[in-house]
Design a protein around this motif. Structure first.
Motif, mmCIF file in Angstrom:
data_model
loop_
_atom_site.group_PDB
_atom_site.id
_atom_site.type_symbol
_atom_site.label_atom_id
_atom_site.label_comp_id
_atom_site.label_asym_id
_atom_site.label_seq_id
_atom_site.Cartn_x
_atom_site.Cartn_y
_atom_site.Cartn_z
ATOM 1 N N GLN A 30 0.846 -1.243 0.132
ATOM 2 C CA GLN A 30 -0.033 0.048 0.020
ATOM 3 C C GLN A 30 0.716 1.217 -0.179
ATOM 4 N N GLN A 31 1.827 1.131 0.825
ATOM 5 C CA GLN A 31 2.870 2.286 0.930
ATOM 6 C C GLN A 31 3.482 2.545 -0.442
ATOM 7 N N ALA A 32 3.628 1.475 -1.243
ATOM 8 C CA ALA A 32 4.518 1.503 -2.601
ATOM 9 C C ALA A 32 3.532 2.273 -3.577
ATOM 10 N N ILE A 33 2.042 1.855 -3.337
ATOM 11 C CA ILE A 33 1.123 2.351 -4.351
ATOM 12 C C ILE A 33 1.011 3.892 -3.999
ATOM 13 N N GLU A 34 0.914 4.341 -2.651
ATOM 14 C CA GLU A 34 0.800 5.724 -2.396
ATOM 15 C C GLU A 34 2.270 6.369 -2.816
ATOM 16 N N ILE A 35 3.193 6.026 -2.847
ATOM 17 C CA ILE A 35 4.469 6.759 -3.252
ATOM 18 C C ILE A 35 4.377 7.025 -4.824
ATOM 19 N N ALA A 36 4.071 5.761 -5.475
ATOM 20 C CA ALA A 36 3.791 5.883 -7.077
ATOM 21 C C ALA A 36 2.966 6.950 -7.476
ATOM 22 N N LEU A 37 1.803 7.005 -6.547
ATOM 23 C CA LEU A 37 0.707 8.014 -7.047
ATOM 24 C C LEU A 37 1.447 9.285 -6.831
ATOM 25 N N ASN A 38 2.191 9.717 -5.864
ATOM 26 C CA ASN A 38 2.733 10.915 -5.633
ATOM 27 C C ASN A 38 3.736 11.416 -6.251
ATOM 28 N N GLU A 39 4.557 10.203 -6.541
ATOM 29 C CA GLU A 39 6.081 10.440 -7.152
ATOM 30 C C GLU A 39 6.113 10.337 -8.551
ATOM 31 N N SER A 40 5.157 9.511 -9.355
ATOM 32 C CA SER A 40 5.531 9.003 -10.589
ATOM 33 C C SER A 40 5.273 10.141 -11.548
ATOM 34 N N PRO A 41 6.214 10.374 -12.721
ATOM 35 C CA PRO A 41 6.003 11.400 -13.588
ATOM 36 C C PRO A 41 4.751 11.245 -14.377
ATOM 37 N N ASN A 42 4.463 10.123 -14.727
ATOM 38 C CA ASN A 42 3.084 10.087 -15.364
ATOM 39 C C ASN A 42 1.849 10.816 -14.846
ATOM 40 N N MET A 43 1.736 10.626 -13.486
ATOM 41 C CA MET A 43 0.622 11.225 -12.957
ATOM 42 C C MET A 43 0.920 12.611 -12.776
ATOM 43 N N ARG A 44 2.305 13.014 -12.767
ATOM 44 C CA ARG A 44 2.219 14.543 -12.819
ATOM 45 C C ARG A 44 1.892 15.133 -14.131
ATOM 46 N N ILE A 45 2.265 14.318 -15.102
ATOM 47 C CA ILE A 45 2.065 14.741 -16.589
ATOM 48 C C ILE A 45 0.384 14.813 -16.683
ATOM 49 N N ALA A 46 -0.191 13.735 -16.022
ATOM 50 C CA ALA A 46 -1.569 13.842 -16.548
ATOM 51 C C ALA A 46 -2.271 15.025 -15.604
ATOM 52 N N ASP A 47 -1.704 15.356 -14.620
ATOM 53 C CA ASP A 47 -2.358 16.493 -13.702
ATOM 54 C C ASP A 47 -2.111 17.783 -14.584
ATOM 55 N N ARG A 48 -1.174 17.786 -15.019
ATOM 56 C CA ARG A 48 -0.797 19.300 -15.833
ATOM 57 C C ARG A 48 -1.632 18.991 -17.188
#
Length: 439
Positions: A30-48
């Protein structure tokens, strides 16, 4: 004394910092998933991307409001225009204009009836919804990849542990054979065979260590952290035994593809094509706009500018544009978009069938993994008892080396198959959740 105390304090602080730096951080799934959602470049690109779409929509909304522009111009006449007139039979030349001309103006424009612009705004809103769905798709895919990578790490670690236990058994048997060889109880051939088996087990251990390293780095990449970050991934495949024992294969008829992100994106694309068709049609409709202008101008010759006389001029009006011969091209564009919509509907139908095939395959993999888990659970216990019996028989001289070796291989294979069944179940379950569009 003060310097010595300060030096001692700094030394203790630096030692504690170094120790903290070298400690590894314990990471759960669960911690790995939370870190990925916060730190993954793909998620930041999607938000931008979503943010950019919203800015673009606001830019288009501005087009509905009055647009006011200001302008200023100055002209210096280098050579004035001359007019020739016949005055009482004589030709007379007259210069027209002034040496200096200045104009200050403010212009107003505002759309009143703009069907194409209204439909474009709706299309932009749909584009934002599509960007949000694409961000959800990235999130679902990221969670799926993190889960599978985490399970791969657990599988690699457990495979290494099983191989290490196997290596220790082989090594212990080899020492026992060596002792019996030194006592003259077994032949040199049997000793060499035991030593060769020990050496043959080492490459498997090295491969397992390499598999752990590669799987951990892959997981760190999905998490969006440095691959050299000292992380320890906790948990074991045996932790999912209870889940598998209570697991029931879901009925295919109870499953739905409503949450599948690929189908949702296709539905949104079809809606966008429908809206694009309306934009094409509205482009051939009349448009009404309001316009106005206010000017302040002055003209004069070579005298100070502050002595010029300024004259205001203002106008307001509406303009109506009615396309007359554009319906021919509009009809052809409309037919093109209709064909694209039909193609997208067929593409969606084919994608839905392939997704149901994927659901069926994942259900089959889950069923097979549960069956393998049930059978391997019993085989591991029987293989362990068989190995213990073969080992005791060999020690007392009632069994052969071949029997002991076969029992060892059977135990190794049953243990690996046991953990492989758990891993296959977890991966198939993660793939099924991904196809169904579950976070």
């Amino acid at each position: 004394m003060k310097k010595l105390t300060l030096f001692t304090f700094c030394l203790i602080t630096l030692s504690g910092f170094a120790q903290t730096k070298s400690d590894s951080l314990q990471i759960t799934l669960q911690q790995a998933i939370e870190i990925a959602l916060n730190e993954s470049p793909n998620m930041r690109i999607a938000d931008r991307t979503i943010e950019t779409k919203k800015y673009y929509r606001k830019e288009q909304i501005v087009g509905l409001f009055p647009n006011v522009t200001g302008a200023a111009s100055y002209q210096r006449t280098l050579q004035k225009q001359k007019m020739v007139m016949d005055f009482m039979g004589q030709s007379m030349e007259i210069e027209v204009g002034t040496s200096n001309n200045m104009v200050l103006s403010a212009n107003l424009s505002m759309p009143i009836i703009m069907p194409a612009l209204w439909n474009t705004l709706k299309l932009t809103s749909m584009d934002i919804e599509l960007a949000v769905e694409q961000a959800r798709a990235s999130k679902i895919a990221l969670i799926n990849n993190v889960k599978k990578a985490y399970y791969a790490v657990l599988m690699a670690q457990k495979s290494y542990n099983v191989l290490m236990d196997n290596y220790k058994n082989i090594e212990g048997n080899a020492r026992f054979v060596t002792d019996r060889y030194n006592q003259g109880l077994v032949s040199e051939f049997e000793k060499l065979r035991a030593d060769v088996q020990v050496q043959n087990a080492k490459p498997n251990l090295n491969a397992a260590i390499n598999a752990i390293d590669i799987s951990q780095k892959a997981l760190k990449i999905y998490m969006g952290v440095n691959i050299h970050e000292p992380l320890v991934f906790t948990g074991e495949l045996k932790d999912f035994e209870t889940e598998m024992e209570a697991a029931k294969l879901p009925e295919k008829n109870s499953l739905s593809l409503e949450g599948n992100t690929d189908l949702k994106q296709m539905d949104m694309t079809i809606q966008q094509l429908e809206r694009s068709r309306k934009i094409v049609i509205s482009g051939a409709c009349p448009m009404l706009a309001l316009s106005g202008s206010y000017q302040y101008m002055t003209m004069g010759n070579d005298i100070p500018f502050n002595q010029f006389n300024w004259f205001p001029y203002s106008v307001v009006g509406v303009s109506l544009q009615i396309p007359i011969v554009s319906w021919a091209s509009t009809a052809y564009k409309n037919k093109q978009i209709k064909n694209n919509i039909q193609n997208m509907n067929d593409t969606r139908l084919n994608a839905e069938r392939m997704l149901w095939l994927s659901v069926t395959a994942n259900l089959s993999n889950i069923d097979k993994a549960l069956a393998d888990f049930e059978s391997t659970t019993e085989s591991v216990n029987m293989a362990a008892r068989a190995y213990n019996i073969a080992q005791k028989q060999y020690e007392v001289g009632m069994g052969t080396w071949l029997d002991l070796n076969n029992a060892e291989l059977a135990l190794l294979r049953s243990q690996l198959l046991y953990y492989q069944s758990i891993y296959d179940y977890l991966v198939a379950q993660a793939e099924l959740e991904y196809v169904l569009g579950r976070n």
